[in-house]
Scaffold this active site. Sequence first.
Site, PDB file in Angstrom:
ATOM      1  N   ASP A  30       0.840  -1.343   0.103  1.00 18.32           N
ATOM      2  CA  ASP A  30       0.013  -0.055   0.067  1.00 18.32           C
ATOM      3  C   ASP A  30       0.915   1.360   0.039  1.00 18.32           C
ATOM      4  O   ASP A  30       2.003   1.370   0.777  1.00 18.32           O
ATOM      5  CB  ASP A  30      -0.807   0.011   1.275  1.00 18.32           C
ATOM      6  CG  ASP A  30      -2.116   1.147   1.183  1.00 18.32           C
ATOM      7  OD1 ASP A  30      -3.310   0.450   1.006  1.00 18.32           O
ATOM      8  OD2 ASP A  30      -1.773   2.300   0.979  1.00 18.32           O
ATOM      9  N   ILE A  31       0.346   2.311  -0.576  1.00 21.47           N
ATOM     10  CA  ILE A  31       1.074   3.428  -0.954  1.00 21.47           C
ATOM     11  C   ILE A  31       1.383   4.221   0.398  1.00 21.47           C
ATOM     12  O   ILE A  31       2.284   4.993   0.498  1.00 21.47           O
ATOM     13  CB  ILE A  31       0.678   4.504  -2.114  1.00 21.47           C
ATOM     14  CG1 ILE A  31       1.916   5.260  -2.349  1.00 21.47           C
ATOM     15  CG2 ILE A  31      -0.276   5.115  -1.762  1.00 21.47           C
ATOM     16  CD1 ILE A  31       1.419   5.794  -3.886  1.00 21.47           C
ATOM     17  N   ASN A  87     -12.947  -2.922   2.593  1.00 23.23           N
ATOM     18  CA  ASN A  87     -13.811  -1.921   2.855  1.00 23.23           C
ATOM     19  C   ASN A  87     -15.033  -1.825   1.637  1.00 23.23           C
ATOM     20  O   ASN A  87     -14.586  -2.186   0.331  1.00 23.23           O
ATOM     21  CB  ASN A  87     -13.191  -0.539   2.759  1.00 23.23           C
ATOM     22  CG  ASN A  87     -12.351  -0.482   4.041  1.00 23.23           C
ATOM     23  OD1 ASN A  87     -12.640  -0.918   5.221  1.00 23.23           O
ATOM     24  ND2 ASN A  87     -10.989   0.177   3.870  1.00 23.23           N
ATOM     25  N   GLN A  94     -14.284   2.970   1.554  1.00 22.56           N
ATOM     26  CA  GLN A  94     -13.467   2.659   0.381  1.00 22.56           C
ATOM     27  C   GLN A  94     -13.314   3.807  -0.737  1.00 22.56           C
ATOM     28  O   GLN A  94     -14.174   4.667  -0.803  1.00 22.56           O
ATOM     29  CB  GLN A  94     -14.590   1.761  -0.529  1.00 22.56           C
ATOM     30  CG  GLN A  94     -13.830   0.997  -1.593  1.00 22.56           C
ATOM     31  CD  GLN A  94     -14.775  -0.020  -2.408  1.00 22.56           C
ATOM     32  OE1 GLN A  94     -16.172  -0.171  -1.905  1.00 22.56           O
ATOM     33  NE2 GLN A  94     -14.283  -0.596  -3.555  1.00 22.56           N
ATOM     34  N   HIS A 100     -10.298  -4.974  -3.244  1.00 19.92           N
ATOM     35  CA  HIS A 100      -8.998  -5.318  -2.641  1.00 19.92           C
ATOM     36  C   HIS A 100      -9.122  -5.653  -1.389  1.00 19.92           C
ATOM     37  O   HIS A 100      -9.695  -5.165  -0.521  1.00 19.92           O
ATOM     38  CB  HIS A 100      -7.999  -3.944  -2.858  1.00 19.92           C
ATOM     39  CG  HIS A 100      -8.668  -2.959  -2.257  1.00 19.92           C
ATOM     40  ND1 HIS A 100      -9.498  -2.024  -3.020  1.00 19.92           N
ATOM     41  CD2 HIS A 100      -8.279  -2.288  -1.271  1.00 19.92           C
ATOM     42  CE1 HIS A 100      -9.753  -1.038  -2.508  1.00 19.92           C
ATOM     43  NE2 HIS A 100      -9.142  -1.094  -1.339  1.00 19.92           N
ATOM     44  N   LEU A 101      -8.195  -6.806  -1.009  1.00 20.50           N
ATOM     45  CA  LEU A 101      -8.165  -7.185   0.393  1.00 20.50           C
ATOM     46  C   LEU A 101      -6.745  -6.808   1.024  1.00 20.50           C
ATOM     47  O   LEU A 101      -5.795  -6.811   0.478  1.00 20.50           O
ATOM     48  CB  LEU A 101      -7.936  -8.728   0.412  1.00 20.50           C
ATOM     49  CG  LEU A 101      -7.806  -9.731   1.513  1.00 20.50           C
ATOM     50  CD1 LEU A 101      -8.883  -9.434   2.690  1.00 20.50           C
ATOM     51  CD2 LEU A 101      -7.829 -11.071   1.485  1.00 20.50           C
ATOM     52  N   HIS A 102      -6.843  -5.617   1.858  1.00 24.70           N
ATOM     53  CA  HIS A 102      -5.800  -5.485   3.087  1.00 24.70           C
ATOM     54  C   HIS A 102      -5.440  -6.088   3.975  1.00 24.70           C
ATOM     55  O   HIS A 102      -6.281  -6.849   4.430  1.00 24.70           O
ATOM     56  CB  HIS A 102      -6.379  -4.011   3.955  1.00 24.70           C
ATOM     57  CG  HIS A 102      -7.033  -2.717   3.159  1.00 24.70           C
ATOM     58  ND1 HIS A 102      -6.291  -1.779   2.841  1.00 24.70           N
ATOM     59  CD2 HIS A 102      -7.940  -2.693   2.440  1.00 24.70           C
ATOM     60  CE1 HIS A 102      -6.805  -0.916   2.219  1.00 24.70           C
ATOM     61  NE2 HIS A 102      -8.033  -1.397   2.092  1.00 24.70           N
TER      62      HIS A 102
HETATM   63  P1  5GP Z   1      -9.718   1.455   0.309  1.00 23.64           P
HETATM   64  O1  5GP Z   1      -9.950   2.764   1.184  1.00 23.64           O
HETATM   65  O2  5GP Z   1     -10.559   1.580  -1.174  1.00 23.64           O
HETATM   66  O3  5GP Z   1     -10.095   0.301   1.032  1.00 23.64           O
HETATM   67  O4  5GP Z   1      -8.426   1.282   0.126  1.00 23.64           O
HETATM   68  C1  5GP Z   1      -7.414   1.916  -0.851  1.00 23.64           C
HETATM   69  C2  5GP Z   1      -5.905   1.914  -0.613  1.00 23.64           C
HETATM   70  O5  5GP Z   1      -5.329   1.944  -1.726  1.00 23.64           O
HETATM   71  C3  5GP Z   1      -5.632   2.739   0.551  1.00 23.64           C
HETATM   72  O6  5GP Z   1      -5.111   2.144   1.636  1.00 23.64           O
HETATM   73  C4  5GP Z   1      -4.429   3.637  -0.247  1.00 23.64           C
HETATM   74  O7  5GP Z   1      -3.425   3.968   0.393  1.00 23.64           O
HETATM   75  C5  5GP Z   1      -4.166   2.625  -1.483  1.00 23.64           C
HETATM   76  N1  5GP Z   1      -3.803   3.280  -2.555  1.00 23.64           N
HETATM   77  C6  5GP Z   1      -4.489   4.200  -3.135  1.00 23.64           C
HETATM   78  N2  5GP Z   1      -3.711   4.921  -4.531  1.00 23.64           N
HETATM   79  C7  5GP Z   1      -2.591   3.711  -4.570  1.00 23.64           C
HETATM   80  C8  5GP Z   1      -1.601   3.732  -5.478  1.00 23.64           C
HETATM   81  O8  5GP Z   1      -1.487   4.238  -6.311  1.00 23.64           O
HETATM   82  N3  5GP Z   1      -0.600   2.859  -5.264  1.00 23.64           N
HETATM   83  C9  5GP Z   1      -0.728   1.892  -4.121  1.00 23.64           C
HETATM   84  N4  5GP Z   1       0.350   1.277  -3.960  1.00 23.64           N
HETATM   85  N5  5GP Z   1      -1.755   2.131  -3.185  1.00 23.64           N
HETATM   86  C10 5GP Z   1      -2.460   2.925  -3.426  1.00 23.64           C
END
Ligand code: 5GP
Length: 114
Positions: A30-31, A87, A94, A100-102
């Site tokens: 994750d970034i 999420n 989300q 995606h699975l964290h």
């Molecule tokens: P969500 O909030 O949709 O469950 O999680 C999205 C996740 O994607 C976040 O934890 C965010 O930091 C990560 N993310 C968003 N953009 C990028 C990206 O360009 N590269 C990577 N590696 N992670 C990303």
Amino acid sequence: MAESIFTKIINREIPAEIVYETEDLIAFDDISPQAPHHVLVVPKKPIPTINDMEEADAELIGKLFIAAKKIASERGIAEKGYRMVINCNADAQQTVFHIHLHVIGGRKFTWPPG
Ligand code: 5GP
């Protein structure tokens, strides 16, 4: 529908620290990590949310969890513990509409989450 940022990572249009890949899924750091280990396991099929999953996706979704536990084991966090989170939509925060699975670990978490 517009290509998600994760489809761009799958297609190598934008960079990511890829840690695992099969024909069905990809996993990358994750970034914006929320813990020492924070990996996203993403199906190559661009399913927007968990609400959009279908019966036919059952095997694919199972593969996400199998990949996640392998990654946890490789990272040495399997025994101490880690969290897996998916999420769904706005109330759950989300932000990327490609499921995606964290996989998050390397520190102690609180429960219930905030
Ligand atoms: P969500 O909030 O949709 O469950 O999680 C999205 C996740 O994607 C976040 O934890 C965010 O930091 C990560 N993310 C968003 N953009 C990028 C990206 O360009 N590269 C990577 N590696 N992670 C990303």
